[in-house]
Design a protein around this motif. Sequence first.
Motif, mmCIF file in Angstrom:
data_model
loop_
_atom_site.group_PDB
_atom_site.id
_atom_site.type_symbol
_atom_site.label_atom_id
_atom_site.label_comp_id
_atom_site.label_asym_id
_atom_site.label_seq_id
_atom_site.Cartn_x
_atom_site.Cartn_y
_atom_site.Cartn_z
ATOM 1 N N GLN A 1 0.828 -1.208 0.000
ATOM 2 C CA GLN A 1 0.000 0.000 0.000
ATOM 3 C C GLN A 1 0.860 1.255 0.000
ATOM 4 O OE1 GLN A 1 -3.286 0.035 -0.369
ATOM 5 N NE2 GLN A 1 -3.304 2.289 -0.363
ATOM 6 N N ALA A 2 1.954 1.256 0.756
ATOM 7 C CA ALA A 2 2.850 2.410 0.789
ATOM 8 C C ALA A 2 3.499 2.628 -0.572
ATOM 9 C CB ALA A 2 3.910 2.213 1.871
ATOM 10 N N LEU B 1 1.470 6.889 -6.735
ATOM 11 C CA LEU B 1 0.392 7.820 -7.052
ATOM 12 C C LEU B 1 0.840 9.267 -6.841
ATOM 13 C CD1 LEU B 1 -2.547 8.278 -7.844
ATOM 14 C CD2 LEU B 1 -3.166 8.021 -5.443
ATOM 15 N N ARG B 2 1.565 9.519 -5.745
ATOM 16 C CA ARG B 2 2.061 10.876 -5.509
ATOM 17 C C ARG B 2 3.057 11.290 -6.578
ATOM 18 N NH1 ARG B 2 2.172 9.045 -0.109
ATOM 19 N NH2 ARG B 2 4.407 8.634 -0.294
ATOM 20 N N ALA C 1 2.203 1.787 -3.464
ATOM 21 C CA ALA C 1 1.164 2.295 -4.365
ATOM 22 C C ALA C 1 0.907 3.781 -4.119
ATOM 23 C CB ALA C 1 -0.121 1.493 -4.182
ATOM 24 N N ASP C 2 0.890 4.185 -2.852
ATOM 25 C CA ASP C 2 0.684 5.606 -2.537
ATOM 26 C C ASP C 2 1.848 6.454 -3.041
ATOM 27 O OD1 ASP C 2 -1.643 4.825 -1.305
ATOM 28 O OD2 ASP C 2 -0.792 4.857 0.735
ATOM 29 N N ALA C 3 3.053 5.957 -2.924
ATOM 30 C CA ALA C 3 4.220 6.697 -3.408
ATOM 31 C C ALA C 3 4.178 6.848 -4.925
ATOM 32 C CB ALA C 3 5.500 5.998 -2.965
#
Length: 205
Positions: free
Chosen positions: A16-17, A23-24, A19-21
């Motif tokens: 999840q981390a 996306l950012r 994927a968030d990175a």
Amino acid sequence: MSGKTTFWARRRAAVQAEADAELRAVEEAEVLTHDEALAERDDAEVLEEMGLPDPAGMQKGDDFSAFMARDVPEHLRRQALRTLWRSNPVLACVDGLNEYDDDYRAAMLLNEPIKTAYQVGKGMTKHIEEMQRQADAKLAKDSAEEETEIEEEELIAEAREPDVTIVDSEEATPVSSVQEEQPTEPEAAAPTPRRMRFQFEEASA
């Protein structure tokens, strides 16, 4: 409930981390591309397209929040903020209470060690010792002034007391001799006790 996490829970958190990175990173790339495209255009056209007023002509009381949107180019946002600071002097007043105003890198630029009153395991020893010394000096001064006042009061009390002569008890004149002799009345004679007497008459033959 145990605070330990399982392997799969940690793995899911890591995925999840990531994927968030990603996306950012994609969003930042889009914003950068958008800013580069707007930088090639005239500021007046960009402001008209976004429906924003000219930041240089804004005054106190105008709404500057529209320039805080992500789509607004950075240079236009900075122009609006500079106009906002100039419109209200209170916003540009530096009171010195911000902890980020100090340059904490100054210690790294010095070639000699910094002198400080702090001691490892003792803290600000010199400062505390100086405060204790001042407190002791004040206490000693107060004590000296109090002793001086007591001595002055004793001297005043002694000056007000009358002189008293102590006379030996043998030489002292008795009080009865000083008083006037008054005549004494003769004491009344004590009454004689009376006795009862009985007489018996003899009966005739």
